[in-house]
Design an enzyme around this catalytic site. Structure first.
Site, mmCIF file in Angstrom:
data_model
loop_
_atom_site.group_PDB
_atom_site.id
_atom_site.type_symbol
_atom_site.label_atom_id
_atom_site.label_comp_id
_atom_site.label_asym_id
_atom_site.label_seq_id
_atom_site.Cartn_x
_atom_site.Cartn_y
_atom_site.Cartn_z
ATOM 1 N N ASP A 278 0.859 -1.179 0.000
ATOM 2 C CA ASP A 278 0.000 0.000 0.000
ATOM 3 C C ASP A 278 0.896 1.228 0.000
ATOM 4 O O ASP A 278 1.771 1.362 0.865
ATOM 5 C CB ASP A 278 -0.882 -0.028 1.255
ATOM 6 C CG ASP A 278 -1.878 1.124 1.315
ATOM 7 O OD1 ASP A 278 -1.780 2.058 0.493
ATOM 8 O OD2 ASP A 278 -2.757 1.087 2.198
ATOM 9 N N ALA A 302 -3.678 5.199 -7.947
ATOM 10 C CA ALA A 302 -4.663 6.205 -7.531
ATOM 11 C C ALA A 302 -6.054 5.605 -7.569
ATOM 12 O O ALA A 302 -6.333 4.672 -8.327
ATOM 13 C CB ALA A 302 -4.603 7.425 -8.455
ATOM 14 N N THR A 352 -4.368 14.039 -13.854
ATOM 15 C CA THR A 352 -5.529 14.032 -14.739
ATOM 16 C C THR A 352 -5.870 15.433 -15.216
ATOM 17 O O THR A 352 -5.529 16.432 -14.547
ATOM 18 C CB THR A 352 -6.749 13.447 -14.002
ATOM 19 O OG1 THR A 352 -7.920 13.605 -14.790
ATOM 20 C CG2 THR A 352 -6.969 14.164 -12.667
ATOM 21 N N ASP A 353 -6.572 15.515 -16.338
ATOM 22 C CA ASP A 353 -7.027 16.822 -16.817
ATOM 23 C C ASP A 353 -8.180 17.367 -15.977
ATOM 24 O O ASP A 353 -8.516 18.552 -16.053
ATOM 25 C CB ASP A 353 -7.429 16.749 -18.288
ATOM 26 C CG ASP A 353 -8.530 15.734 -18.564
ATOM 27 O OD1 ASP A 353 -8.937 15.012 -17.631
ATOM 28 O OD2 ASP A 353 -8.976 15.645 -19.728
ATOM 29 N N GLU A 354 -8.770 16.520 -15.136
ATOM 30 C CA GLU A 354 -9.922 16.954 -14.353
ATOM 31 C C GLU A 354 -9.557 17.977 -13.283
ATOM 32 O O GLU A 354 -10.434 18.659 -12.743
ATOM 33 C CB GLU A 354 -10.629 15.748 -13.730
ATOM 34 C CG GLU A 354 -11.208 14.801 -14.762
ATOM 35 C CD GLU A 354 -12.112 13.740 -14.159
ATOM 36 O OE1 GLU A 354 -12.834 14.063 -13.196
ATOM 37 O OE2 GLU A 354 -12.094 12.601 -14.661
ATOM 38 N N TYR A 394 -12.636 13.396 -6.412
ATOM 39 C CA TYR A 394 -11.518 12.765 -7.124
ATOM 40 C C TYR A 394 -10.537 13.811 -7.638
ATOM 41 O O TYR A 394 -9.328 13.750 -7.357
ATOM 42 C CB TYR A 394 -12.035 11.914 -8.285
ATOM 43 C CG TYR A 394 -10.972 11.603 -9.318
ATOM 44 C CD1 TYR A 394 -9.821 10.899 -8.969
ATOM 45 C CD2 TYR A 394 -11.101 12.040 -10.641
ATOM 46 C CE1 TYR A 394 -8.836 10.630 -9.905
ATOM 47 C CE2 TYR A 394 -10.122 11.776 -11.581
ATOM 48 C CZ TYR A 394 -8.980 11.065 -11.204
ATOM 49 O OH TYR A 394 -8.006 10.819 -12.128
ATOM 50 N N ALA A 396 -10.209 16.898 -6.809
ATOM 51 C CA ALA A 396 -9.623 17.662 -5.708
ATOM 52 C C ALA A 396 -8.463 16.903 -5.072
ATOM 53 O O ALA A 396 -7.435 17.495 -4.727
ATOM 54 C CB ALA A 396 -10.691 17.968 -4.659
ATOM 55 N N LYS A 398 -6.563 14.668 -6.561
ATOM 56 C CA LYS A 398 -5.441 14.661 -7.506
ATOM 57 C C LYS A 398 -4.761 16.032 -7.557
ATOM 58 O O LYS A 398 -3.528 16.121 -7.664
ATOM 59 C CB LYS A 398 -5.926 14.262 -8.901
ATOM 60 C CG LYS A 398 -6.339 12.806 -9.024
ATOM 61 C CD LYS A 398 -5.185 11.843 -8.761
ATOM 62 C CE LYS A 398 -4.145 11.860 -9.850
ATOM 63 N NZ LYS A 398 -3.074 10.855 -9.615
ATOM 64 N N TYR A 451 -25.508 9.204 -18.631
ATOM 65 C CA TYR A 451 -25.786 10.320 -17.732
ATOM 66 C C TYR A 451 -26.444 11.475 -18.490
ATOM 67 O O TYR A 451 -25.972 11.889 -19.569
ATOM 68 C CB TYR A 451 -24.496 10.828 -17.086
ATOM 69 C CG TYR A 451 -23.965 9.950 -15.982
ATOM 70 C CD1 TYR A 451 -24.795 9.466 -14.985
ATOM 71 C CD2 TYR A 451 -22.609 9.626 -15.917
ATOM 72 C CE1 TYR A 451 -24.313 8.679 -13.954
ATOM 73 C CE2 TYR A 451 -22.112 8.846 -14.889
ATOM 74 C CZ TYR A 451 -22.963 8.369 -13.911
ATOM 75 O OH TYR A 451 -22.475 7.588 -12.898
ATOM 76 N N ASP A 524 -28.254 12.508 -14.024
ATOM 77 C CA ASP A 524 -26.881 12.956 -14.238
ATOM 78 C C ASP A 524 -26.072 12.884 -12.947
ATOM 79 O O ASP A 524 -26.606 12.968 -11.839
ATOM 80 C CB ASP A 524 -26.887 14.387 -14.769
ATOM 81 C CG ASP A 524 -25.624 14.710 -15.578
ATOM 82 O OD1 ASP A 524 -24.722 13.850 -15.621
ATOM 83 O OD2 ASP A 524 -25.552 15.810 -16.152
#
Length: 588
Positions: A278, A302, A352-354, A394, A396, A398, A451, A524
């Site tokens: 871990d 992740a 990530t791009d998010e 998620y 946030a 990252k 969605y 959604d």
């Protein structure tokens, strides 16, 4: 028990200054000692009275960790802090003359809180120890398997304890039970250990057969976290096959999305090692760094599914933030302990791009653009200068991990690099994600949950192209830089779904449009970002990377792989996955 360990003073120098103090403790530099600078002069004066000249804690620790295996000298002493009474310590020394102890009062170390007023703090040391080295009780893992063993030979000859195999192929840890002491640990070579059977008398010393050792002649030793997952398995496979002179260590906890079956084709390669761990377990990560002499980390491990993060944000914070911090700190401590320091090292963090938030859907109908092989749905794109604006637990988590990576470069000088990537697709993706989920549902004639109206736009990249980009950036990317990795392929979700339906139906021999009736519009997602679109022109400009496949080509290969590997899909969609699927989509 507080983690405190000594650091070596040159024994020859010590002997010349203190010839009459033969065999006594020669240093008192302690690790992890929370002491203000104001107390250091007082501590120095006290330490000098105890046969050493104080040197700064940081330098002592660095020299201790960075030194090569030392020459055995007669004054080498290893320390262990223990709880015990003076009477018990005297009795131990009387039975074992190779042991020395020295009473320590609060002036020498941080006070220890103990319930028993008759218990106090002592330093227990092996005099002229040679090979054995004591470890702290706090560093031992009581949950590990333990067989009764006896130490044969050396200053601890005859001591019995439980065997804990936590230090790799050649080294074993022993928990030694001594009267009146809570726990004592020792690290020792395997040939000094013998299993105890029914015999009451100490058995004769026998040398154990040589165990397999890792080949330390590799050019590089790279830890890839999350290597049993979707993207990670492709990166591991690429590095193992492309770089036979690299030792690739796959560090994975094997959660629901980790699957060693993803790597069956390379699991027997001599330059591949799997380590189940871990990333949040700092001590284990640190041990693995040292055991494998890791000079590079490619961090992919992740929690990554937005829906799961909405239901359980704590798990995402723990894995994505604290797990990344654990890796960074382990790498920092190990690399700074080496003579060369950070030279030739790299910590590569995949994000990530998010983290950038969402882009406006200014062209909902889609327009042609030289920026993308497919239509684009807005005027703006995510660049490396786009400000962070995460909208889900998620993203946030990252974003936080990204900041920690950059902070370790800015604060400590660690050679880091961060990449932010668009949506990946391809073989071995866990079917909680859109494309494998829909391929599997079409095959089984199950509803395809969409969605909202399916108008959300994502940029898609074939996973093997992402692995190629990681390879390139790991070797040639500039330190402390950020690179965006995108597919130049914007697609509305509903359009992707129709492409998947058309491709699966054709490959299964179904009439065109046969599975369109499976489309089911559901409520959604909370905080569902409308549009993501990556501008990866910096990566192309600096390193010459560009995706090799357009979406239609990549989706054809992907669908064919899942249809050809239905056993893999059936295995990963059994058990817990079924419960998760029902919970996520029931009643929506």
């Amino acid at each position: 028990m507080e983690s405190i360990r000594g650091a070596h003073q040159d024994s020859g120098d010590c002997k010349s200054r203190h010839p009459d103090r033969d065999g006594l403790l020669q240093w008192f530099v302690m690790r992890d000692l929370k002491r203000s600078n104001a107390k250091l002069p007082a501590y120095k004066a006290l330490a000098e009275k105890q046969i050493e000249v104080f040197t700064p804690l940081r330098e002592r620790i660095a020299s201790r960790r960075g030194a090569k295996k030392r020459e055995e000298k007669p004054f080498v002493t290893d320390l262990l802090f223990v709880h015990s009474s003076r009477a018990v310590m005297d009795s131990i020394v009387e039975r074992m003359p190779t042991l020395q102890y020295r009473y320590i009062r609060g002036a020498y170390c941080e006070p220890m809180v103990v319930k028993d007023k008759d218990m106090d703090r002592f330093i227990l040391a092996v005099k002229n120890a040679g090979s054995p080295r004591f470890f702290l009780p706090g560093e031992l893992t009581p949950s590990m398997c333990g067989k009764q063993v006896r130490i044969i030979g050396g200053p601890l000859d005859g001591i019995e304890g439980k065997l804990l195999s936590v230090r790799g192929a050649r080294t074993k840890r022993i928990v030694v039970e001594l009267p009146g002491i809570l726990a004592v640990g020792v690290e020792i070579e395997p040939e000094y250990i013998q299993l105890i059977k029914d015999a009451k008398e100490p058995a004769a010393r026998t040398k154990r057969p040589a165990q397999k050792r890792y080949n330390m002649d590799f050019k590089r030793n790279i830890i890839i976290t999350g290597g049993a997952g979707f993207i990670g398995s492709h990166v591991v496979r690429l590095f193992v096959n492309k770089y036979p002179d690299y030792h690739v260590i796959n560090l994975d906890k094997l959660t629901y999305a980790g699957n060693l079956a993803n790597l069956k084709d390379i699991e027997s390669k001599p330059n591949y090692t799997f380590a189940k761990a871990d990333i949040c377990d700092f001590e284990t990560v640190r041990r693995l760094m040292e055991e494998f002499h890791a000079d590079g980390i490619i961090h992919l491990a992740a929690e990554s599914h937005v829906d799961r993060s909405i239901k359980d944000p704590f798990t995402f914070a723990r894995t994505n933030v604290l797990g990344t911090l654990s890796l960074l700190q382990a790498a920092k401590l190990y690399w700074e302990s080496l003579p060369e320091g950070y030279e030739g090292k790299r910590f590569y963090h995949i994000s990530t791009d998010e983290v950038y938030g969402a882009l406006e859907l200014t062209h909902p109908e889609g327009i042609k653009s030289g920026h993308s092989a497919h239509r684009v749905y807005g005027d703006d794109f995510f660049t490396e200068e786009t400000k962070y604006n995460p909208h889900s637990p998620y993203s946030a988590s990252k974003a936080s991990s990204d900041h920690f990576v950059r902070a370790f470069h800015d604060t400590y000088g660690m050679p880091t690099v961060v990449t932010n990537c668009s949506n990946n697709y391809g073989p071995y993706q866990f079917p909680e994600k859109l494309i494998p989920l829909f391929i599997n549902n079409i095959r089984k004639r199950k509803p395809l949950p969409v969605y909202g109206k399916g108008e959300n736009v994502r940029d898609w990249l074939y996973v093997e192209d992402h692995a190629r980009a990681i390879d390139l950036i790991f070797h040639k990317g500039r330190v402390a830089e950020t690179y965006n990795i995108g597919g130049f392929n914007e697609w509305k979700n509903i359009d992707i779904i129709k492409v998947i339906i058309r491709t699966v139906d054709r490959l299964l021999g179904n009439p065109e449009g046969h599975s369109l009736d499976l489309i089911t519009y559901v409520t959604d997602r909370k905080g569902h970002d409308m549009r993501y679109a990556i501008d990866s022109s910096k990566l192309h400009r600096e390193l010459g990377w560009e995706p090799s496949l357009q979406f239609e080509e990549g989706i054809e290969k992907t669908v064919q792989w899942y249809l050809d590997n239905q056993e893999w899909m059936d295995n990963v969609t059994s058990g817990d996955y079924q419960k998760y699927y029902e919970e996520m989509y029931r009643g929506r």
